[in-house]
Design a protein around this motif. Structure first.
Motif, mmCIF file in Angstrom:
data_model
loop_
_atom_site.group_PDB
_atom_site.id
_atom_site.type_symbol
_atom_site.label_atom_id
_atom_site.label_comp_id
_atom_site.label_asym_id
_atom_site.label_seq_id
_atom_site.Cartn_x
_atom_site.Cartn_y
_atom_site.Cartn_z
ATOM 1 N N LYS A 147 37.380 -66.582 106.710
ATOM 2 C CA LYS A 147 36.765 -65.226 106.477
ATOM 3 C C LYS A 147 35.421 -65.487 105.913
ATOM 4 O O LYS A 147 35.070 -64.589 105.090
ATOM 5 C CB LYS A 147 37.610 -64.463 105.614
ATOM 6 C CG LYS A 147 39.180 -64.309 106.244
ATOM 7 C CD LYS A 147 39.413 -63.232 107.223
ATOM 8 C CE LYS A 147 40.433 -62.823 107.509
ATOM 9 N NZ LYS A 147 41.393 -64.052 107.958
ATOM 10 N N LEU A 162 33.262 -62.296 105.060
ATOM 11 C CA LEU A 162 33.332 -61.537 104.042
ATOM 12 C C LEU A 162 33.163 -62.349 102.621
ATOM 13 O O LEU A 162 33.493 -61.671 101.471
ATOM 14 C CB LEU A 162 35.086 -61.039 103.868
ATOM 15 C CG LEU A 162 35.679 -60.371 105.150
ATOM 16 C CD1 LEU A 162 37.184 -60.097 104.991
ATOM 17 C CD2 LEU A 162 34.898 -59.045 105.524
ATOM 18 N N SER A 208 37.865 -49.645 103.700
ATOM 19 C CA SER A 208 37.252 -51.148 103.919
ATOM 20 C C SER A 208 36.074 -51.454 102.945
ATOM 21 O O SER A 208 35.332 -50.744 102.628
ATOM 22 C CB SER A 208 36.966 -51.281 105.210
ATOM 23 O OG SER A 208 36.058 -52.869 105.069
ATOM 24 N N TYR A 247 40.145 -58.204 99.127
ATOM 25 C CA TYR A 247 41.019 -57.461 99.781
ATOM 26 C C TYR A 247 42.642 -57.583 99.252
ATOM 27 O O TYR A 247 43.069 -58.634 99.427
ATOM 28 C CB TYR A 247 40.744 -57.862 101.059
ATOM 29 C CG TYR A 247 39.725 -57.427 101.984
ATOM 30 C CD1 TYR A 247 40.250 -56.493 103.113
ATOM 31 C CD2 TYR A 247 38.725 -58.022 101.764
ATOM 32 C CE1 TYR A 247 38.958 -56.011 103.894
ATOM 33 C CE2 TYR A 247 37.448 -57.392 102.545
ATOM 34 C CZ TYR A 247 37.786 -56.519 103.777
ATOM 35 O OH TYR A 247 36.600 -56.172 104.427
ATOM 36 N N LYS A 305 46.498 -56.230 98.542
ATOM 37 C CA LYS A 305 47.560 -55.849 100.076
ATOM 38 C C LYS A 305 47.122 -54.806 100.710
ATOM 39 O O LYS A 305 47.471 -54.823 102.146
ATOM 40 C CB LYS A 305 48.796 -55.876 99.287
ATOM 41 C CG LYS A 305 49.137 -57.238 98.702
ATOM 42 C CD LYS A 305 50.705 -57.174 98.381
ATOM 43 C CE LYS A 305 51.074 -58.377 97.909
ATOM 44 N NZ LYS A 305 52.476 -58.721 97.126
ATOM 45 N N GLN A 359 44.222 -55.243 103.202
ATOM 46 C CA GLN A 359 44.451 -56.120 104.056
ATOM 47 C C GLN A 359 45.113 -55.500 105.375
ATOM 48 O O GLN A 359 44.965 -55.865 106.454
ATOM 49 C CB GLN A 359 45.292 -57.397 103.605
ATOM 50 C CG GLN A 359 44.631 -58.379 102.602
ATOM 51 C CD GLN A 359 45.317 -59.374 102.080
ATOM 52 O OE1 GLN A 359 46.446 -59.869 102.555
ATOM 53 N NE2 GLN A 359 44.921 -59.959 100.924
ATOM 54 N N SER A 360 46.532 -54.948 104.881
ATOM 55 C CA SER A 360 47.170 -54.188 106.010
ATOM 56 C C SER A 360 46.508 -53.138 106.596
ATOM 57 O O SER A 360 46.769 -52.669 107.727
ATOM 58 C CB SER A 360 48.363 -53.444 105.214
ATOM 59 O OG SER A 360 48.170 -52.806 104.188
ATOM 60 N N ASN A 388 43.087 -52.744 107.296
ATOM 61 C CA ASN A 388 41.756 -52.882 107.836
ATOM 62 C C ASN A 388 41.847 -54.096 108.732
ATOM 63 O O ASN A 388 42.146 -55.181 108.518
ATOM 64 C CB ASN A 388 40.580 -53.045 106.680
ATOM 65 C CG ASN A 388 40.568 -51.945 105.913
ATOM 66 O OD1 ASN A 388 39.921 -50.828 106.237
ATOM 67 N ND2 ASN A 388 41.113 -51.979 104.945
ATOM 68 N N GLU A 421 39.377 -56.154 110.083
ATOM 69 C CA GLU A 421 38.340 -57.310 109.796
ATOM 70 C C GLU A 421 39.317 -58.331 109.191
ATOM 71 O O GLU A 421 38.888 -59.434 109.127
ATOM 72 C CB GLU A 421 37.285 -56.925 109.105
ATOM 73 C CG GLU A 421 37.435 -56.440 107.699
ATOM 74 C CD GLU A 421 37.528 -54.887 107.390
ATOM 75 O OE1 GLU A 421 37.567 -54.282 106.475
ATOM 76 O OE2 GLU A 421 37.967 -54.204 108.564
ATOM 77 N N TRP A 422 40.427 -58.080 108.393
ATOM 78 C CA TRP A 422 41.139 -58.982 107.816
ATOM 79 C C TRP A 422 41.714 -59.879 108.782
ATOM 80 O O TRP A 422 42.401 -60.888 108.613
ATOM 81 C CB TRP A 422 42.072 -58.522 106.830
ATOM 82 C CG TRP A 422 42.790 -59.353 105.928
ATOM 83 C CD1 TRP A 422 44.095 -59.940 106.002
ATOM 84 C CD2 TRP A 422 42.158 -60.159 104.693
ATOM 85 N NE1 TRP A 422 44.277 -60.873 104.960
ATOM 86 C CE2 TRP A 422 43.127 -61.082 104.382
ATOM 87 C CE3 TRP A 422 40.951 -60.090 104.449
ATOM 88 C CZ2 TRP A 422 42.973 -61.863 103.338
ATOM 89 C CZ3 TRP A 422 40.791 -61.211 103.300
ATOM 90 C CH2 TRP A 422 41.649 -61.875 102.816
ATOM 91 N N ASP A 423 42.071 -59.412 109.919
ATOM 92 C CA ASP A 423 42.947 -60.012 111.100
ATOM 93 C C ASP A 423 42.444 -60.776 112.066
ATOM 94 O O ASP A 423 42.928 -61.583 112.855
ATOM 95 C CB ASP A 423 44.117 -58.951 111.697
ATOM 96 C CG ASP A 423 44.862 -58.073 110.643
ATOM 97 O OD1 ASP A 423 45.342 -58.791 109.577
ATOM 98 O OD2 ASP A 423 45.065 -56.799 110.855
#
Length: 206
Positions: A66, A69, A109, A138, A140, A143-144, A146, A148-150
């Motif tokens: 990441k 970020l 985000s 980020y 929890k 993270q779930s 947005n 861009e976290w994945d």
């Protein structure tokens, strides 16, 4: 070793506004050249001192997870077009191909907040360049909620503010890829047809 291979794949940048041109919409020579990866020689290139071009730079595979970020990550504004400018797109029809997914940042985000840079009135100020001054946090919920976290990396992102939509391009730090590696994995792009013939495939560094 043929040194001329180091100069393959370079192209002048396309026409843009706010620049003088001898011919209407002709490419210009003011901006840095673009590199079209599909037309560039892919093998290691020796330098003039007995080493290789890229020696001393970090491996792209060693970049932190990441990295887009993290502190120092740099974004530049593109405007209404989604095609990256300093990193040539993989496809000529990037802008018009509906199969290419666009990453849209949600309003919650942390990256959206940095790129929007809202003023006291709550409206985005749309800075031309954004350099993250700290690692984005980020939790929890972020993270779930947005996308861009994945993902593993980012090319361009879409930021919305009301009826206004603006794209930003992520400028990844300079790094080098190794052409030869151990335990390569076959990766596939496109759909797998009923006869098990894939549209495109390649060997990738795991």
């Amino acid at each position: 070793m043929n040194y001329s291979r180091a100069w393959t794949g370079f192209y002048t940048t396309p026409y843009r506004g706010n620049a003088e041109h001898g011919k209407l919409r002709a490419p210009h020579k003011m901006d840095p050249l673009l590199i079209r990866r599909r037309e560039r020689d892919i093998f290691p290139k020796s330098d003039l001192l007995g080493g290789y071009i890229g020696d001393g730079w970090p491996l792209c595979s060693d970049l932190p997870d990441k990295d887009f970020l993290r502190k120092g990550a740099t974004y530049r504004i593109l405007g209404s077009r989604s095609s990256p400018e300093l990193n040539a797109p993989d496809h000529d029809d990037w802008e018009d191909d509906p199969k290419i997914l666009r990453l849209t940042l949600g309003s919650s985000s942390p990256l959206h907040a940095k790129l929007c840079a809202a003023g006291s009135d709550g409206n985005c100020s749309w800075p031309a360049k954004v350099v993250l001054s700290e690692n984005l946090v980020y939790n929890k919920s972020a993270q779930s909620g947005n996308a861009e976290w994945d993902v593993d990396t980012i090319r361009t992102v879409l930021v919305r503010s009301g009826s206004v939509a603006v794209y930003f391009e992520y400028l990844r730090p300079k790094c080098v890829h190794q052409n030869f590696f151990n335990n390569g994995k076959k990766v596939v792009t496109g759909e797998i047809n009923s006869d098990r013939v894939v549209n495109d495939s390649m060997c990738a560094d795991p």
